[in-house]
Enzyme design. Structure first.
Site, PDB file in Angstrom:
ATOM      1  CB  CYS A   1      97.932  87.618  98.591  1.00 17.99           C
ATOM      2  SG  CYS A   1      97.117  89.177  98.702  1.00 17.99           S
ATOM      3  CB  CYS A  27     107.657  85.644  97.309  1.00 19.92           C
ATOM      4  SG  CYS A  27     108.409  86.269  98.817  1.00 19.92           S
ATOM      5  CB  CYS A  56     103.393  81.569 101.283  1.00 22.22           C
ATOM      6  SG  CYS A  56     103.195  82.819 100.020  1.00 22.22           S
ATOM      7  CD  GLU A  96      96.161  86.387  93.956  1.00 24.95           C
ATOM      8  OE1 GLU A  96      96.301  85.242  93.525  1.00 24.95           O
ATOM      9  OE2 GLU A  96      95.804  86.647  95.116  1.00 24.95           O
ATOM     10  CB  CYS A 118     106.380  81.810 104.144  1.00 28.15           C
ATOM     11  SG  CYS A 118     107.359  83.284 104.467  1.00 28.15           S
ATOM     12  CB  CYS A 176      95.793  93.770 100.117  1.00 34.80           C
ATOM     13  SG  CYS A 176      97.157  92.621 100.376  1.00 34.80           S
TER      14      CYS A 176
HETATM   15  S1  SF4 Z   1     104.219  84.900 102.949  1.00 33.65           S
HETATM   16 FE1  SF4 Z   1     104.656  84.391 100.808  1.00 33.65          FE
HETATM   17  S2  SF4 Z   1     104.793  86.364  99.730  1.00 33.65           S
HETATM   18 FE2  SF4 Z   1     104.978  86.776 101.971  1.00 33.65          FE
HETATM   19  S3  SF4 Z   1     107.215  86.741 102.355  1.00 33.65           S
HETATM   20 FE3  SF4 Z   1     106.469  84.654 102.755  1.00 33.65          FE
HETATM   21  S4  SF4 Z   1     106.765  83.574 100.780  1.00 33.65           S
HETATM   22 FE4  SF4 Z   1     106.866  85.791 100.374  1.00 33.65          FE
END
Ligand code: SF4
Length: 357
Positions: A339, A115, A122, A95, A119, A108
Site C-alpha cells: 500500500c 498517516c 512506508c 488505495e 514508519c 485490504c
Molecule cells: S506502515 Fe505506514 S501507514 Fe502503517 S502505521 Fe506506519 S507510517 Fe502509517
C-alpha cells in the site's frame, strides 16, 4: 443557520431510523433506504424507486451520498490481485487492494488519508497525514472493490492494513466495523477481519474492552527498542515491553492471540540473536500458547537502502525458538501491491517505496 448534511452511508440502521422518524416518516422508510444503500448499492436517491419524488428531495436536503470512486485500477498478470486508487469526494485518494486466496477474497482497505506514524519503510509516511476516513469511506472501498463481481466472488474478508493507522481513527473504525457486520447490511463476520496497528498502546487496551472477534495484528519488525525505534518512531512513545504487555492484556480480555508482523530486513533484524530475542519476548505473552509471527519479505525502499532478508531462513530460526512463523505470500508483485505506492505515484513523488504495516 442551515443544518449540516449527514453522510447517510455512515449511519447504522437504528441511527438512520431515528433520522427518518425525526423527518416525520414511518420506520419502514429507513429500512427501505438502508436496503437500497447497503444491499442494492444504489447511491442516488433518484434511483430509489419505491421512495416518492417528494421524499427523495427531502432526503437530498438532509443527507449526502459520496462513496469513493475508483479512478485507477491495476490488475496483476501474475495472480488475481487488483489494486484500486479510490478518489474521495474532496479529491483525496486512498488505495484498496483486492486479493484472491484459496479460502476467499480479501480486501485490504485504507483508514486514513496519509498517516502520522512515520514508519521508515512506508510509502505513505513521507506524504504526511491529511485526514481520517469516515466510516462510509471505509465501507465504500469494499463496495467499490465488490462492484462488477458475482455474489460468490464478493469480498469475504477484510484487512485494515492499507494507508493509515486504524487505531488513530478509532471511533470511525469502530463505526465502520459495526456497519460491516450488521445483519441488515454487508453482514460480514468480524472473525474475517484483521486490524493491523503499529502499536498504539492505549488504543490496543481500549480495543480489548470492545471484545470484538477480529484478529489484532501488531507490526513488530524488531526485537529490541533501538532497532524498532529506528524503524518505527511510535516505539519511542510505546516501547516493546509496554506493547507486549498490552498484547498480553488484550489476550487476557478477549481470549484471542494477537499476531505479529515482521518485515525481514537484511542485516537489520534477521540475525540469530534477533530471533533468539524475539523468542524470549514472545513466548511468555499468551500464557504458554505459541505466538504467531507473519514474516513479510520487505519491499525495496530506495531512500533508506533497506533490502530484503531471507524470510524463509528467519522462519526456521524462529521455529527453533518455539515461535510459529509463516511467510506471507507476495501478491500482485507486478502492480506494487504494497500500500501507498499507487497513491504516492499519483501525488507525483519521485521515490519508489513500499509500505508494510
Ligand atoms: S506502515 Fe505506514 S501507514 Fe502503517 S502505521 Fe506506519 S507510517 Fe502509517
Amino acid at each position: 443557520m442551515e443544518q449540516e448534511k449527514i453522510e447517510i452511508l455512515s449511519l447504522l440502521p437504528e441511527q438512520l431510523a431515528a433520522e427518518i422518524k425525526a423527518m416525520g416518516e414511518p420506520a419502514f422508510r429507513a429500512k427501505q433506504i438502508f436496503r437500497w444503500l447497503h444491499v442494492r448499492r444504489v447511491f442516488d436517491f433518484a434511483e430509489m424507486t419505491d421512495i416518492s419524488k417528494q421524499f427523495q428531495s427531502k432526503l437530498r436536503e438532509r443527507f449526502y451520498i459520496n462513496p469513493p470512486k475508483i479512478t485507477q485500477k491495476l490488475a496483476s498478470t501474475l495472480d488475481d490481485t487488483v489494486k484500486y486508487l479510490c478518489t474521495l469526494s474532496d479529491g483525496n485518494c486512498v488505495e484498496t487492494v483486492r486479493m484472491v486466496y484459496h479460502h476467499g477474497v480479501t480486501a485490504c482497505i485504507s483508514t486514513q488519508v496519509g498517516c502520522k506514524m512515520g514508519c521508515k519503510f512506508c510509502a505513505s509516511a513521507p506524504l504526511g497525514f491529511v485526514r481520517n476516513l469516515t466510516p462510509a469511506e471505509m465501507l465504500g472501498q469494499i463496495y467499490a472493490a465488490d462492484a462488477g463481481f458475482p455474489e460468490e466472488e464478493r469480498i469475504s474478508g477484510v484487512v485494515l492494513m492499507g494507508i493509515g493507522e486504524p487505531l488513530d481513527n478509532y471511533e470511525n473504525v469502530m463505526q465502520f466495523l459495526r456497519l460491516l457486520s450488521c445483519s441488515e447490511g454487508r453482514n460480514l463476520s468480524l472473525r474475517h477481519v484483521a486490524l493491523s496497528t503499529c502499536g498504539v498502546v492505549p488504543q490496543i487496551l481500549r480495543l480489548s474492552q470492545e471484545a470484538l472477534p477480529l484478529t489484532l495484528s501488531v507490526s513488530l519488525h524488531a526485537s529490541d527498542d533501538g532497532t524498532r525505534s529506528s524503524l518505527m518512531p511510535v516505539n519511542r512513545k510505546y516501547p516493546i515491553s509496554e506493547l507486549l504487555e498490552a498484547c498480553r492484556q488484550y489476550f487476557e480480555k478477549t481470549g484471542r492471540r494477537v499476531t505479529f508482523e515482521y518485515a525481514v530486513i537484511a542485516g537489520k533484524n534477521d540475525s540469530d540473536s534477533a530471533a533468539a530475542a524475539l523468542g524470549r519476548l514472545l513466548r511468555p505473552v499468551f500464557s504458554g500458547q505459541r505466538p504467531h509471527v507473519n514474516l513479510i519479505p520487505v519491499n525495496p525502499v530506495a531512500d533508506t537502502g533497506f533490502s530484503a532478508g531471507s524470510a524463509v531462513q528467519f522462519q526456521k530460526k524462529l521455529e527453533r525458538q518455539g515461535i510459529n512463523a509463516t511467510v506471507r505470500r507476495t501478491l500482485g508483485a507486478d502492480i506494487a501491491a504494497a500500500c501507498g505506492q499507487l497513491r504516492r505515484n499519483q501525488m507525483h513523488s519521485p521515490a519508489e517505496e513500499g509500505e508494510q504495516h
